[in-house]
Write an enzyme that holds these catalytic residues in place. Structure first.
Site, PDB file in Angstrom:
ATOM      1  N   ARG A   1       0.802  -1.120  -0.056  1.00 38.84           N
ATOM      2  CA  ARG A   1       0.092  -0.024  -0.021  1.00 38.84           C
ATOM      3  C   ARG A   1       0.748   1.184  -0.056  1.00 38.84           C
ATOM      4  NH1 ARG A   1      -3.330  -0.252   4.935  1.00 38.84           N
ATOM      5  NH2 ARG A   1      -1.582  -1.460   5.582  1.00 38.84           N
TER       6      ARG A   1
ATOM      7  N   ASN B   1      -6.155  -2.541   2.547  1.00 33.83           N
ATOM      8  CA  ASN B   1      -6.078  -4.163   2.662  1.00 33.83           C
ATOM      9  C   ASN B   1      -7.591  -4.328   2.755  1.00 33.83           C
ATOM     10  OD1 ASN B   1      -3.348  -4.282   2.418  1.00 33.83           O
ATOM     11  ND2 ASN B   1      -2.936  -4.436   4.888  1.00 33.83           N
TER      12      ASN B   1
END
Length: 82
Positions: free
Chosen positions: A12, A30
């Protein structure tokens, strides 16, 4: 939607850096099933560069599949990790 070993490998944060460099807006997060979900908005070439990176990811990731769905723009501003 990104599948594979993509959580716990700085995916990320690396995606945020790639998107910011390309001038792409949106977000990445996520999911509970182990996937990473992202929304990308911007110029087609810039979004394409980020998608190309997402198919590889950071060094510790192992991407097995990227599923892409076209959606109407959400008018995102900046790129955020959720």
């Amino acid at each position: 939607m990104v599948h594979g070993r993509v959580q716990g490998v700085w995916y990320r944060q690396s995606c945020q850096r790639e998107a910011a460099t390309a001038g792409v807006d949106g977000w990445v997060r996520n999911n509970d099933d182990g996937t990473v979900e992202a929304v990308l908005e911007g110029e087609p070439d810039a979004v394409g560069r980020v998608l190309a990176w997402m198919r590889i990811g950071p060094p510790r990731a192992m991407v097995t599949r990227v599923a892409i769905t076209d959606e109407a723009p959400r008018n995102e501003h900046g790129f955020h990790v959720r």
